[in-house]
Design a protein around this motif. Structure first.
Motif, PDB file in Angstrom:
ATOM      1  N   SER A 210       0.847  -1.193   0.000  1.00 59.07           N
ATOM      2  CA  SER A 210       0.000   0.000   0.000  1.00 59.07           C
ATOM      3  C   SER A 210       0.881   1.241   0.000  1.00 59.07           C
ATOM      4  O   SER A 210       2.091   1.166   0.232  1.00 59.07           O
ATOM      5  CB  SER A 210      -0.906   0.013   1.237  1.00 59.07           C
ATOM      6  N   ASP A 211       0.265   2.385  -0.237  1.00 58.42           N
ATOM      7  CA  ASP A 211       0.975   3.652  -0.059  1.00 58.42           C
ATOM      8  C   ASP A 211       1.276   3.854   1.420  1.00 58.42           C
ATOM      9  O   ASP A 211       0.635   3.252   2.287  1.00 58.42           O
ATOM     10  CB  ASP A 211       0.112   4.812  -0.563  1.00 58.42           C
ATOM     11  N   GLY A 212       2.237   4.718   1.707  1.00 54.53           N
ATOM     12  CA  GLY A 212       2.552   5.026   3.088  1.00 54.53           C
ATOM     13  C   GLY A 212       1.427   5.789   3.754  1.00 54.53           C
ATOM     14  O   GLY A 212       0.776   6.636   3.138  1.00 54.53           O
ATOM     15  N   LEU A 260       1.516  -4.858   9.108  1.00 53.10           N
ATOM     16  CA  LEU A 260       1.957  -3.481   8.931  1.00 53.10           C
ATOM     17  C   LEU A 260       3.473  -3.411   8.963  1.00 53.10           C
ATOM     18  O   LEU A 260       4.125  -4.136   9.715  1.00 53.10           O
ATOM     19  CB  LEU A 260       1.387  -2.591  10.038  1.00 53.10           C
ATOM     20  N   GLY A 261       4.028  -2.534   8.147  1.00 52.28           N
ATOM     21  CA  GLY A 261       5.471  -2.323   8.127  1.00 52.28           C
ATOM     22  C   GLY A 261       5.790  -0.879   8.454  1.00 52.28           C
ATOM     23  O   GLY A 261       5.329   0.034   7.758  1.00 52.28           O
ATOM     24  N   ILE A 262       6.552  -0.653   9.532  1.00 54.09           N
ATOM     25  CA  ILE A 262       6.960   0.698   9.912  1.00 54.09           C
ATOM     26  C   ILE A 262       8.188   1.068   9.089  1.00 54.09           C
ATOM     27  O   ILE A 262       9.224   0.407   9.163  1.00 54.09           O
ATOM     28  CB  ILE A 262       7.294   0.759  11.415  1.00 54.09           C
ATOM     29  N   VAL A 294       3.590   3.986   8.006  1.00 53.84           N
ATOM     30  CA  VAL A 294       3.417   2.544   7.879  1.00 53.84           C
ATOM     31  C   VAL A 294       2.815   2.205   6.526  1.00 53.84           C
ATOM     32  O   VAL A 294       2.126   3.015   5.907  1.00 53.84           O
ATOM     33  CB  VAL A 294       2.524   1.973   9.006  1.00 53.84           C
ATOM     34  N   HIS A 295       3.111   0.991   6.091  1.00 52.15           N
ATOM     35  CA  HIS A 295       2.528   0.425   4.878  1.00 52.15           C
ATOM     36  C   HIS A 295       1.868  -0.896   5.246  1.00 52.15           C
ATOM     37  O   HIS A 295       2.324  -1.599   6.155  1.00 52.15           O
ATOM     38  CB  HIS A 295       3.597   0.133   3.821  1.00 52.15           C
ATOM     39  N   ILE A 296       0.806  -1.249   4.542  1.00 50.39           N
ATOM     40  CA  ILE A 296       0.312  -2.616   4.597  1.00 50.39           C
ATOM     41  C   ILE A 296       1.245  -3.445   3.717  1.00 50.39           C
ATOM     42  O   ILE A 296       1.584  -3.042   2.604  1.00 50.39           O
ATOM     43  CB  ILE A 296      -1.144  -2.708   4.130  1.00 50.39           C
ATOM     44  N   MET A 297       1.689  -4.589   4.238  1.00 52.16           N
ATOM     45  CA  MET A 297       2.727  -5.377   3.589  1.00 52.16           C
ATOM     46  C   MET A 297       2.154  -6.674   3.016  1.00 52.16           C
ATOM     47  O   MET A 297       1.099  -7.162   3.450  1.00 52.16           O
ATOM     48  CB  MET A 297       3.822  -5.713   4.604  1.00 52.16           C
ATOM     49  N   LYS A 298       2.882  -7.255   2.061  1.00 56.09           N
ATOM     50  CA  LYS A 298       2.471  -8.525   1.471  1.00 56.09           C
ATOM     51  C   LYS A 298       3.676  -9.459   1.382  1.00 56.09           C
ATOM     52  O   LYS A 298       4.832  -9.029   1.367  1.00 56.09           O
ATOM     53  CB  LYS A 298       1.881  -8.309   0.081  1.00 56.09           C
ATOM     54  N   THR A 299       3.383 -10.753   1.329  1.00 54.94           N
ATOM     55  CA  THR A 299       4.424 -11.771   1.165  1.00 54.94           C
ATOM     56  C   THR A 299       3.775 -13.040   0.641  1.00 54.94           C
ATOM     57  O   THR A 299       2.567 -13.092   0.409  1.00 54.94           O
ATOM     58  CB  THR A 299       5.153 -12.031   2.498  1.00 54.94           C
ATOM     59  N   ASP A 300       4.587 -14.075   0.451  1.00 52.18           N
ATOM     60  CA  ASP A 300       4.069 -15.393   0.094  1.00 52.18           C
ATOM     61  C   ASP A 300       4.968 -16.446   0.727  1.00 52.18           C
ATOM     62  O   ASP A 300       5.971 -16.122   1.366  1.00 52.18           O
ATOM     63  CB  ASP A 300       3.977 -15.577  -1.424  1.00 52.18           C
ATOM     64  N   ALA A 301       4.601 -17.703   0.564  1.00 53.56           N
ATOM     65  CA  ALA A 301       5.350 -18.786   1.209  1.00 53.56           C
ATOM     66  C   ALA A 301       6.792 -18.842   0.722  1.00 53.56           C
ATOM     67  O   ALA A 301       7.716 -19.118   1.496  1.00 53.56           O
ATOM     68  CB  ALA A 301       4.646 -20.127   0.962  1.00 53.56           C
ATOM     69  N   GLN A 302       7.010 -18.548  -0.559  1.00 51.52           N
ATOM     70  CA  GLN A 302       8.363 -18.587  -1.098  1.00 51.52           C
ATOM     71  C   GLN A 302       9.226 -17.480  -0.486  1.00 51.52           C
ATOM     72  O   GLN A 302      10.415 -17.675  -0.212  1.00 51.52           O
ATOM     73  CB  GLN A 302       8.330 -18.449  -2.617  1.00 51.52           C
ATOM     74  N   SER A 303       8.629 -16.331  -0.235  1.00 51.98           N
ATOM     75  CA  SER A 303       9.365 -15.225   0.377  1.00 51.98           C
ATOM     76  C   SER A 303       9.771 -15.561   1.804  1.00 51.98           C
ATOM     77  O   SER A 303      10.842 -15.170   2.263  1.00 51.98           O
ATOM     78  CB  SER A 303       8.514 -13.950   0.355  1.00 51.98           C
ATOM     79  N   ALA A 304       8.905 -16.289   2.518  1.00 55.16           N
ATOM     80  CA  ALA A 304       9.245 -16.692   3.879  1.00 55.16           C
ATOM     81  C   ALA A 304      10.435 -17.640   3.883  1.00 55.16           C
ATOM     82  O   ALA A 304      11.326 -17.547   4.744  1.00 55.16           O
ATOM     83  CB  ALA A 304       8.043 -17.362   4.540  1.00 55.16           C
ATOM     84  N   VAL A 305      10.483 -18.537   2.920  1.00 58.72           N
ATOM     85  CA  VAL A 305      11.621 -19.446   2.815  1.00 58.72           C
ATOM     86  C   VAL A 305      12.889 -18.671   2.481  1.00 58.72           C
ATOM     87  O   VAL A 305      13.953 -18.897   3.079  1.00 58.72           O
ATOM     88  CB  VAL A 305      11.361 -20.532   1.750  1.00 58.72           C
ATOM     89  N   ARG A 306      12.787 -17.730   1.545  1.00 61.24           N
ATOM     90  CA  ARG A 306      13.950 -16.916   1.187  1.00 61.24           C
ATOM     91  C   ARG A 306      14.440 -16.099   2.379  1.00 61.24           C
ATOM     92  O   ARG A 306      15.648 -15.922   2.573  1.00 61.24           O
ATOM     93  CB  ARG A 306      13.618 -16.002   0.010  1.00 61.24           C
ATOM     94  N   ALA A 307      13.505 -15.593   3.189  1.00 58.44           N
ATOM     95  CA  ALA A 307      13.896 -14.810   4.367  1.00 58.44           C
ATOM     96  C   ALA A 307      14.667 -15.681   5.353  1.00 58.44           C
ATOM     97  O   ALA A 307      15.685 -15.245   5.912  1.00 58.44           O
ATOM     98  CB  ALA A 307      12.654 -14.224   5.037  1.00 58.44           C
ATOM     99  N   ALA A 308      14.208 -16.908   5.568  1.00 57.69           N
ATOM    100  CA  ALA A 308      14.923 -17.819   6.464  1.00 57.69           C
ATOM    101  C   ALA A 308      16.315 -18.130   5.918  1.00 57.69           C
ATOM    102  O   ALA A 308      17.296 -18.195   6.670  1.00 57.69           O
ATOM    103  CB  ALA A 308      14.122 -19.103   6.647  1.00 57.69           C
ATOM    104  N   GLN A 309      16.395 -18.313   4.611  1.00 59.66           N
ATOM    105  CA  GLN A 309      17.701 -18.556   3.989  1.00 59.66           C
ATOM    106  C   GLN A 309      18.627 -17.358   4.168  1.00 59.66           C
ATOM    107  O   GLN A 309      19.798 -17.508   4.521  1.00 59.66           O
ATOM    108  CB  GLN A 309      17.515 -18.856   2.502  1.00 59.66           C
ATOM    109  N   GLN A 310      18.106 -16.169   3.926  1.00 66.13           N
ATOM    110  CA  GLN A 310      18.920 -14.961   4.041  1.00 66.13           C
ATOM    111  C   GLN A 310      19.403 -14.743   5.468  1.00 66.13           C
ATOM    112  O   GLN A 310      20.562 -14.367   5.686  1.00 66.13           O
ATOM    113  CB  GLN A 310      18.121 -13.749   3.551  1.00 66.13           C
TER     114      GLN A 310
END
Length: 390
Positions: A210-212, A260-262, A294-310
């Motif tokens: 979303s927009d800020g 939400l993302g600050i 703040v922004h409303i944020m989005k993700t998916d299952a693949q992004s969660a895996v990538r985050a754990a890897q990172q």
């Protein structure tokens, strides 16, 4: 020859004293009958914590125990709810101490001061790597302030990792562990003084959708106004514009996929909305500062895996060439609830990178990370990985 000996254990035993004894016996047996130097433990809210901890201490041969209640327990070889996970450590080149601060909800500054009174490395340069596992009663609030105060109290010489204690997703009462006892409205820590660097990594995998929006009114964890209007109005408009269903009588399914993302210089610090309050306010899992964007944020299952890897890759790089002995992994209970069985893919991604070392961890109510080159502070829906060197 590695200087760090570790043993990872997970038990489904329901009787708390028996579960503690099983874990302690397994740890001691892995160390050829020698006592552990320290034990880190995470336990489901189904347990009698004091009975569990006392039996664990008796069998593992140490009172240097830290950890917390949790909302899902796991190791590199298994996961579930209603269990207890533990990591036993022996290392002649590491020094350990347990700290405890109480009354977090009344005065986070005093609690932080009490906590570091148990530390032995304040103002000392040997061993030259100062770190601490920090587990707090996140339901007591003030976790952002607590992390900031810990940084001040330790003159910025310590690197922190950990999270908020859980209670199987009930959000009723959470506890931290220090020695053979559990405590409510408190923060506990395991100080780790090491001659080798300890790796810490953090990543969440969410992006703005979303927009800020300016936070025009907030009181702690209560988000009251966005852009001058009730917070719920902005959330409802976003749901409508994206074709999502927001059931105001049961909003959590929507909130788990739309956190939400600050906005900050280091990235986006996540906050999970939990419920709708009076006059269109939103109750969040952690504080949202008034005046922030703040922004409303989005993700998916693949992004969660990538985050754990990172997060795991960052922690491994921070070892400065040393091999991993074992790791601690933390992620939000909201991530587990959102992903369901797919959460196992995130854990498998960590396991693949750490092999042959294993890990112990739990789902928390928020995650703590403060280290050089990392987006530090208190987070939601974020993977935090700490790797101990051999």
């Amino acid at each position: 020859m590695p200087t760090t000996q570790t043993h990872i254990a997970l038990t489904e035993t329901a009787d708390s004293a028996t579960a503690g004894a099983e874990l302690g016996q397994a740890i001691r047996a892995a160390f050829n009958g020698m006592p552990a130097d320290a034990v880190i433990v995470f336990a489901s809210a189904q347990h009698d914590y004091d009975a569990l901890l006392q039996a664990l201490a008796n069998e593992a041969g140490t009172q240097v125990i830290a950890g917390s209640s949790s909302a899902g327990e796991f190791t590199n070889s298994g996961r579930g709810e209603g269990q207890v996970s533990a990591l036993g450590i022996r290392n002649s080149d590491m020094k350990f101490a347990v700290g405890l601060g109480q009354g977090v909800s009344e005065n986070a500054q005093t609690a932080a001061r009490q906590l570091v009174e148990g530390f032995r490395g304040i103002g000392s340069s040997a061993p030259n790597h100062h770190s601490a596992l920090v587990m707090t009663d996140a339901l007591a609030g003030h976790t952002d302030a607590l992390v900031e105060e810990l940084t001040l109290q330790t003159q910025g010489d310590y690197r922190f990792f950990g999270g908020g204690a859980g209670d199987d997703g009930q959000f009723q009462a959470t506890h931290v562990f220090a020695g053979a006892r559990s405590y409510n409205n408190a923060v506990s820590a395991l100080e780790i003084l090491s001659t080798k660097p300890i790796g810490i990594g953090v990543s969440h995998g969410w992006e703005p959708a979303s927009d800020g929006m300016r936070v025009t009114e907030a009181q702690g964890t209560h988000l009251i106004g966005l852009n001058g209007a009730p917070a719920l109005e902005a959330i409802r408009e976003y749901a409508r514009s994206t074709g999502q269903e927001l059931d105001t009588s049961d909003p959590l399914p929507f909130f788990l996929h739309n956190v939400l993302g600050i906005r900050s210089a280091g990235g986006y610090r996540l906050r999970v909305p939990l419920s709708i309050g009076e006059n269109g306010s939103i109750q969040c899992a952690a504080a949202v500062p008034e005046g922030s964007v703040v922004h409303i944020m989005k993700t998916d299952a693949q992004s969660a895996v990538r985050a754990a890897q990172q997060a795991t890759e960052s922690a491994l790089r921070a070892l400065a060439g040393n091999k991993p002995a074992a790791a601690l992994v933390f992620d939000c209970v909201a991530t587990r609830l959102r992903l369901g069985r797919a959460f196992e893919n995130e854990l498998q991604a960590c396991a693949n990178l750490l092999e042959p070392a294993g890990f112990v961890g739990c789902n928390t109510y928020g995650q703590i990370a403060r280290a050089e080159g990392q987006f530090g502070g208190f987070h939601n829906c974020t993977a935090v990985v700490c790797v101990l060197p051999e």
